[in-house]
Write a protein that holds these residues in place. Sequence first.
Motif, PDB file in Angstrom:
ATOM      1  N   ILE A   1       0.842  -1.191   0.000  1.00 23.30           N
ATOM      2  CA  ILE A   1       0.000   0.000   0.000  1.00 23.30           C
ATOM      3  C   ILE A   1       0.883   1.249   0.000  1.00 23.30           C
ATOM      4  O   ILE A   1       0.608   2.196  -0.751  1.00 23.30           O
ATOM      5  CB  ILE A   1      -0.955  -0.017   1.214  1.00 23.30           C
ATOM      6  CG1 ILE A   1      -1.931  -1.194   1.058  1.00 23.30           C
ATOM      7  CG2 ILE A   1      -1.711   1.289   1.292  1.00 23.30           C
ATOM      8  CD1 ILE A   1      -2.822  -1.390   2.258  1.00 23.30           C
ATOM      9  N   ILE A   2       1.942   1.247   0.769  1.00 23.61           N
ATOM     10  CA  ILE A   2       2.851   2.394   0.817  1.00 23.61           C
ATOM     11  C   ILE A   2       3.529   2.578  -0.531  1.00 23.61           C
ATOM     12  O   ILE A   2       3.664   3.702  -1.018  1.00 23.61           O
ATOM     13  CB  ILE A   2       3.909   2.201   1.937  1.00 23.61           C
ATOM     14  CG1 ILE A   2       3.221   2.196   3.307  1.00 23.61           C
ATOM     15  CG2 ILE A   2       4.962   3.295   1.877  1.00 23.61           C
ATOM     16  CD1 ILE A   2       4.120   1.803   4.446  1.00 23.61           C
ATOM     17  N   LEU A   3       3.910   1.482  -1.165  1.00 26.86           N
ATOM     18  CA  LEU A   3       4.554   1.539  -2.472  1.00 26.86           C
ATOM     19  C   LEU A   3       3.598   2.092  -3.537  1.00 26.86           C
ATOM     20  O   LEU A   3       3.993   2.913  -4.372  1.00 26.86           O
ATOM     21  CB  LEU A   3       5.036   0.142  -2.863  1.00 26.86           C
ATOM     22  CG  LEU A   3       5.954   0.042  -4.061  1.00 26.86           C
ATOM     23  CD1 LEU A   3       7.196   0.901  -3.864  1.00 26.86           C
ATOM     24  CD2 LEU A   3       6.360  -1.392  -4.306  1.00 26.86           C
ATOM     25  N   GLU A   4       2.325   1.675  -3.473  1.00 30.27           N
ATOM     26  CA  GLU A   4       1.329   2.191  -4.407  1.00 30.27           C
ATOM     27  C   GLU A   4       1.137   3.695  -4.238  1.00 30.27           C
ATOM     28  O   GLU A   4       1.019   4.429  -5.231  1.00 30.27           O
ATOM     29  CB  GLU A   4      -0.002   1.474  -4.230  1.00 30.27           C
ATOM     30  CG  GLU A   4       0.002   0.043  -4.723  1.00 30.27           C
ATOM     31  CD  GLU A   4      -1.313  -0.661  -4.453  1.00 30.27           C
ATOM     32  OE1 GLU A   4      -2.285  -0.006  -4.007  1.00 30.27           O
ATOM     33  OE2 GLU A   4      -1.378  -1.876  -4.697  1.00 30.27           O
ATOM     34  N   LYS A   5       1.117   4.155  -2.988  1.00 34.27           N
ATOM     35  CA  LYS A   5       0.968   5.594  -2.725  1.00 34.27           C
ATOM     36  C   LYS A   5       2.160   6.368  -3.278  1.00 34.27           C
ATOM     37  O   LYS A   5       2.004   7.446  -3.860  1.00 34.27           O
ATOM     38  CB  LYS A   5       0.820   5.855  -1.225  1.00 34.27           C
ATOM     39  CG  LYS A   5      -0.516   5.448  -0.665  1.00 34.27           C
ATOM     40  CD  LYS A   5      -0.606   5.757   0.823  1.00 34.27           C
ATOM     41  CE  LYS A   5      -1.942   5.317   1.386  1.00 34.27           C
ATOM     42  NZ  LYS A   5      -2.051   5.557   2.834  1.00 34.27           N
ATOM     43  N   GLU A   6       3.348   5.812  -3.112  1.00 34.69           N
ATOM     44  CA  GLU A   6       4.558   6.467  -3.614  1.00 34.69           C
ATOM     45  C   GLU A   6       4.538   6.536  -5.145  1.00 34.69           C
ATOM     46  O   GLU A   6       4.886   7.556  -5.736  1.00 34.69           O
ATOM     47  CB  GLU A   6       5.807   5.723  -3.129  1.00 34.69           C
ATOM     48  CG  GLU A   6       7.123   6.348  -3.540  1.00 34.69           C
ATOM     49  CD  GLU A   6       7.338   7.730  -2.940  1.00 34.69           C
ATOM     50  OE1 GLU A   6       8.118   8.494  -3.540  1.00 34.69           O
ATOM     51  OE2 GLU A   6       6.741   8.049  -1.895  1.00 34.69           O
ATOM     52  N   ILE A   7       4.120   5.444  -5.785  1.00 35.33           N
ATOM     53  CA  ILE A   7       4.024   5.420  -7.247  1.00 35.33           C
ATOM     54  C   ILE A   7       3.007   6.454  -7.724  1.00 35.33           C
ATOM     55  O   ILE A   7       3.268   7.213  -8.663  1.00 35.33           O
ATOM     56  CB  ILE A   7       3.653   4.003  -7.744  1.00 35.33           C
ATOM     57  CG1 ILE A   7       4.831   3.047  -7.534  1.00 35.33           C
ATOM     58  CG2 ILE A   7       3.250   4.025  -9.222  1.00 35.33           C
ATOM     59  CD1 ILE A   7       4.499   1.596  -7.784  1.00 35.33           C
ATOM     60  N   ASN A   8       1.839   6.500  -7.077  1.00 37.59           N
ATOM     61  CA  ASN A   8       0.822   7.494  -7.447  1.00 37.59           C
ATOM     62  C   ASN A   8       1.347   8.913  -7.274  1.00 37.59           C
ATOM     63  O   ASN A   8       1.114   9.774  -8.124  1.00 37.59           O
ATOM     64  CB  ASN A   8      -0.452   7.308  -6.622  1.00 37.59           C
ATOM     65  CG  ASN A   8      -1.257   6.102  -7.058  1.00 37.59           C
ATOM     66  OD1 ASN A   8      -1.134   5.658  -8.198  1.00 37.59           O
ATOM     67  ND2 ASN A   8      -2.059   5.562  -6.159  1.00 37.59           N
ATOM     68  N   HIS A   9       2.056   9.142  -6.182  1.00 33.98           N
ATOM     69  CA  HIS A   9       2.627  10.473  -5.917  1.00 33.98           C
ATOM     70  C   HIS A   9       3.620  10.860  -7.021  1.00 33.98           C
ATOM     71  O   HIS A   9       3.586  11.979  -7.536  1.00 33.98           O
ATOM     72  CB  HIS A   9       3.305  10.493  -4.543  1.00 33.98           C
ATOM     73  CG  HIS A   9       4.129  11.707  -4.293  1.00 33.98           C
ATOM     74  ND1 HIS A   9       3.564  12.952  -4.090  1.00 33.98           N
ATOM     75  CD2 HIS A   9       5.469  11.889  -4.253  1.00 33.98           C
ATOM     76  CE1 HIS A   9       4.530  13.846  -3.931  1.00 33.98           C
ATOM     77  NE2 HIS A   9       5.693  13.219  -4.015  1.00 33.98           N
TER      78      HIS A   9
END
Length: 111
Positions: A1-9
Amino acid sequence: IILEKEINHLQKKRHKKSSLSAQAQWATHGETISKYWSRVNSPKSPRDVIHRLNIPNTNRYTTKSEEMAEIARMYHDEIQRKDTRIDEDTKTRARRKVLAEIPEAQKLEVP
């Protein structure tokens, strides 16, 4: 989930940078007739997308871009090598036939 947020950012950041760059280009070159103006205002023609490609000598298909590129490369390499072995007699006859078509007035003098 943290990785997905970073990718989206990162994607949003890249999109914003691209948008700002496009705005700056338009502000600088948008109203003048230039290469930029021509490119922006020219219609974009659709590309022919190849969704799958038949694997030679099989009944199977591939949808992987890398495999399709390799199949296309091998096909074009084969075409380039095909029919390149023409014997010298055929070449000589073809040369003579072409040279015979040149009108005498257009031929160069032999030194």
